[in-house]
Each structure stands twice: as structure tokens, then as C-alpha cells.
Write a protein that holds these residues in place. Structure first.
Motif, short mmCIF file in Angstrom:
data_model
loop_
_atom_site.label_atom_id
_atom_site.label_comp_id
_atom_site.label_asym_id
_atom_site.label_seq_id
_atom_site.Cartn_x
_atom_site.Cartn_y
_atom_site.Cartn_z
N GLY A 1 36.71 35.49 41.81
CA GLY A 1 36.03 36.72 42.21
C GLY A 1 36.58 37.28 43.50
N GLU A 2 36.76 36.41 44.48
CA GLU A 2 37.32 36.84 45.77
C GLU A 2 38.73 37.39 45.60
OE1 GLU A 2 38.86 34.92 50.01
OE2 GLU A 2 37.57 33.73 48.69
N ALA A 3 39.58 36.65 44.90
CA ALA A 3 40.97 37.08 44.72
C ALA A 3 41.05 38.39 43.97
CB ALA A 3 41.75 36.00 43.98
N THR A 4 40.18 38.57 42.99
CA THR A 4 40.19 39.82 42.22
C THR A 4 39.72 40.99 43.07
OG1 THR A 4 39.81 38.62 40.15
CG2 THR A 4 39.27 40.96 40.17
N ALA A 5 38.71 40.78 43.89
CA ALA A 5 38.25 41.84 44.78
C ALA A 5 39.39 42.33 45.67
CB ALA A 5 37.09 41.35 45.63
N LEU A 6 40.17 41.41 46.19
CA LEU A 6 41.27 41.78 47.09
C LEU A 6 42.42 42.44 46.33
CD1 LEU A 6 41.32 38.64 49.41
CD2 LEU A 6 40.25 40.85 49.84
N ALA A 7 42.73 41.93 45.14
CA ALA A 7 43.81 42.53 44.35
C ALA A 7 43.48 43.97 43.96
CB ALA A 7 44.07 41.69 43.10
N LEU A 8 42.24 44.22 43.62
CA LEU A 8 41.83 45.57 43.24
C LEU A 8 41.76 46.48 44.46
CD1 LEU A 8 39.12 44.72 40.58
CD2 LEU A 8 41.42 45.59 40.17
N ALA A 9 41.27 45.94 45.58
CA ALA A 9 41.18 46.74 46.80
C ALA A 9 42.56 47.18 47.26
CB ALA A 9 40.47 45.96 47.90
N LEU B 1 32.51 46.11 39.96
CA LEU B 1 31.41 45.20 40.27
C LEU B 1 31.83 43.79 39.88
CD1 LEU B 1 28.46 44.43 40.99
CD2 LEU B 1 27.81 45.15 38.68
N ILE B 2 31.77 42.87 40.84
CA ILE B 2 32.18 41.50 40.60
C ILE B 2 30.99 40.57 40.80
CG2 ILE B 2 33.67 39.61 41.38
CD1 ILE B 2 35.72 41.71 42.19
N LEU B 3 30.66 39.82 39.76
CA LEU B 3 29.60 38.83 39.82
C LEU B 3 30.24 37.49 40.15
CD1 LEU B 3 27.67 39.85 36.55
CD2 LEU B 3 27.33 40.72 38.88
N GLY B 4 29.96 36.98 41.35
CA GLY B 4 30.62 35.78 41.83
C GLY B 4 31.80 36.18 42.69
N LEU C 1 33.44 42.32 36.39
CA LEU C 1 33.92 40.95 36.21
C LEU C 1 32.76 39.98 36.31
CD1 LEU C 1 36.25 38.85 35.96
CD2 LEU C 1 36.32 38.80 38.46
N HIS C 2 32.63 39.12 35.31
CA HIS C 2 31.64 38.05 35.32
C HIS C 2 32.37 36.76 35.66
CE1 HIS C 2 28.89 34.99 33.74
NE2 HIS C 2 27.94 35.91 33.73
#
Length: 266
Positions: free
Chosen positions: A23-31, A14-17, A97-98
Motif C-alpha cells: 500500500g505504501e509503495a503504491t501510494a508513492l508510485a502513483l503520487a 483510495l488505498i486500503l492498507g 487498492l485493497h
């Protein structure tokens, strides 16, 4: 990383922001590593096309996503998101992630009182950018959505200990955020949950671009960073992905610098 490696397959974060910047870069790195993503963001209609682009990329990596365009600091909206997450996943989230960057950028002192930070702006900034972490953590834990092996991380900055004329309220928020992480580290250790602050170097993000004088801040980073370049969201996201691994279970309660050595030169 070998594109075939999916260490987080079947897990959710779960990413807040989640719609830009870290936030965007982390979503993609984890995906890329198989993790599906719940994203909370607060954007106008014009930005929703980009959110869909992010979700399409997540899908292309073989992961799932669900995004919520709501105010992450609103108690009722938070409860609604937690209910949806609980209905969709059967086990605790691997990652929270906050990365909320919404606050006032006014100086404390100004000749015109209208140009100076007021009480409402200070309280809003610290609530959104710091205190909201506590309320999300409480609700997710009570819902059984945080547990052994979960990782909580927050995006802090050098502003927690350093000053910039219009950064006072955000500095207070970052200092509070790091304090909250220390307290959560203590209280969540019995649950097997780790908590860390990620202190990125100066990074060109939408949030940075809103800071008056950000061009001077970026120039300083380019001159002072030992690598002679600024930190990127991807630099930070790749580090976060590594820290989500089970082998980092004994790393907790830290402020972790991800800046190519920038902080030590200042």
C-alpha cells in the motif's frame, strides 16, 4: 519514467492498507505520476510518524493526500471515510487498492485447542482480508466515487492455491478475494470499471514478517526465483501504476503475477 510525466494529475486513488508494504509503495508510485491519495490504515500512535513521512513524500511529488487511521472493516468508519472522500472529490476515483493484511495465523489442527484457529478468528480474517472489498466497492459506487475508467485491484498471494501450516485462514481469505474480483468484474463491466487481482511474489513486508517460518519462505524465494532475488514492494507498485493507465481498460478479471517468474518455478 521521466519525473516530469504526470499522467494521473488531478486524479485521486483510495488505498486500503496504505501505511506500509504494498500500500505504501503504491501510494508513492502513483503520487510520482501525479495521483493524489486517500489512505486508510489502522496503526498505533507509534507508527503515525511513518504515516506522516509517507504523506510528506507524496506532497514532495506535487500530489495531495488524506489519511484515515480507522478500522477498514468497520461499517460506520467506512461510511465516514466515504463521506469525506465524496465531499473532497468531484468525480469518480481512478483507483481503489485493497491491501489489508490483518488476520489470524494459527493452524487448523493443534494438540492444544487454544493454539488452533477458532470460528471467530476465521470469520474475522476472511471478513477483513476479503469481504471488506465488497462493502467498500458497494458504498463507493453508490456514492458516485467509482465509474467509467476506475481501476479496482486487490493484493492476493500464492496462498490462494498453495499451503503453509499457519496460513490457512489467510489462504481462505485470498481465495475468497480472488472470487470476489471475478464477480465484481462481471457486475461492474457495464460501469466501465476493471477489476484485477495482483499476485505478488514473496516480498519482505511487515505482513510477511508476522508469518511463522517467514525466513524459510524468503529463502525458498531467493533460491527459486529466476532472478535470484525476492520481489520488492516497488516492483509491484510500478506494475500497478502501469495497470492504472487508460490503455489497460480491456484487462479485467485476472490474477496477474508480479513475481519475476517465481510462481512458475514452484
Amino acid at each position: 519514467m521521466d519525473g516530469s510525466e504526470k499522467p494521473f494529475a488531478g486524479q485521486w486513488g483510495l488505498i486500503l492498507g496504505a501505511s506500509s508494504g504494498f500500500g505504501e509503495a503504491t501510494a508513492l508510485a502513483l503520487a510520482k505520476r501525479g495521483m493524489s491519495v486517500f489512505g486508510v490504515h489502522f496503526d498505533r500512535a507509534i507508527a503515525l510518524a511513518h504515516v506522516q513521512e509517507i504523506r510528506d513524500k507524496i506532497k514532495s511529488f506535487g500530489a495531495d493526500s488524506e489519511y484515515f487511521n480507522v478500522n477498514a472493516a468497520d461499517d460506520e468508519k467506512r461510511a465516514e471515510v466515504v463521506a469525506v472522500v465524496k465531499a473532497k472529490v468531484a468525480r469518480p476515483l481512478k483507483f481503489l487498492l485493497h491491501s489489508l493484511a490483518f488476520g489470524s495465523l494459527k493452524p487448523f489442527i493443534a494438540a492444544d485447542s487454544k493454539e488452533a484457529l477458532n470460528r471467530k478468528q476465521m470469520e474475522m480474517t476472511v471478513d477483513v482480508m476479503a469481504h471488506s472489498l465488497v462493502w467498500w466497492t458497494q458504498d463507493l459506487l453508490r456514492a458516485g466515487l467509482l465509474g467509467k475508467g476506475s481501476r479496482i485491484m486487490v493484493m492476493t498471494s500464492a496462498g490462494s492455491t498453495r499451503v503453509w501450516k499457519t496460513y490457512g485462514a489467510v489462504s481462505a481469505a485470498k481465495a475468497a478475494l480472488e472470487s470476489h474480483i471475478r464477480q465484481l468484474t462481471l457486475e461492474l463491466a457495464p460501469h466501465g470499471i476493471t477489476c484485477n487481482s495482483i499476485r505478488a511474489g514473496v516480498t519482505m513486508t511487515p505482513a510477511l514478517q508476522k508469518i511463522p517460518g517467514n525466513d524459510r519462505m524468503m529463502q525458498w524465494a531467493l533460491e527459486m526465483n529466476p532472478h535470484k532475488r525476492a520481489t520488492t514492494p516497488e516492483d509491484v507498485a510500478e506494475t500497478i501504476a502501469v495497470l492504472c493507465q487508460d490503455e489497460t481498460r480491456w484487462m479485467t478479471g485476472n490474477v496477474i503475477g508480479v513475481d519475476g517468474g517465481e510462481f512458475i518455478t514452484g
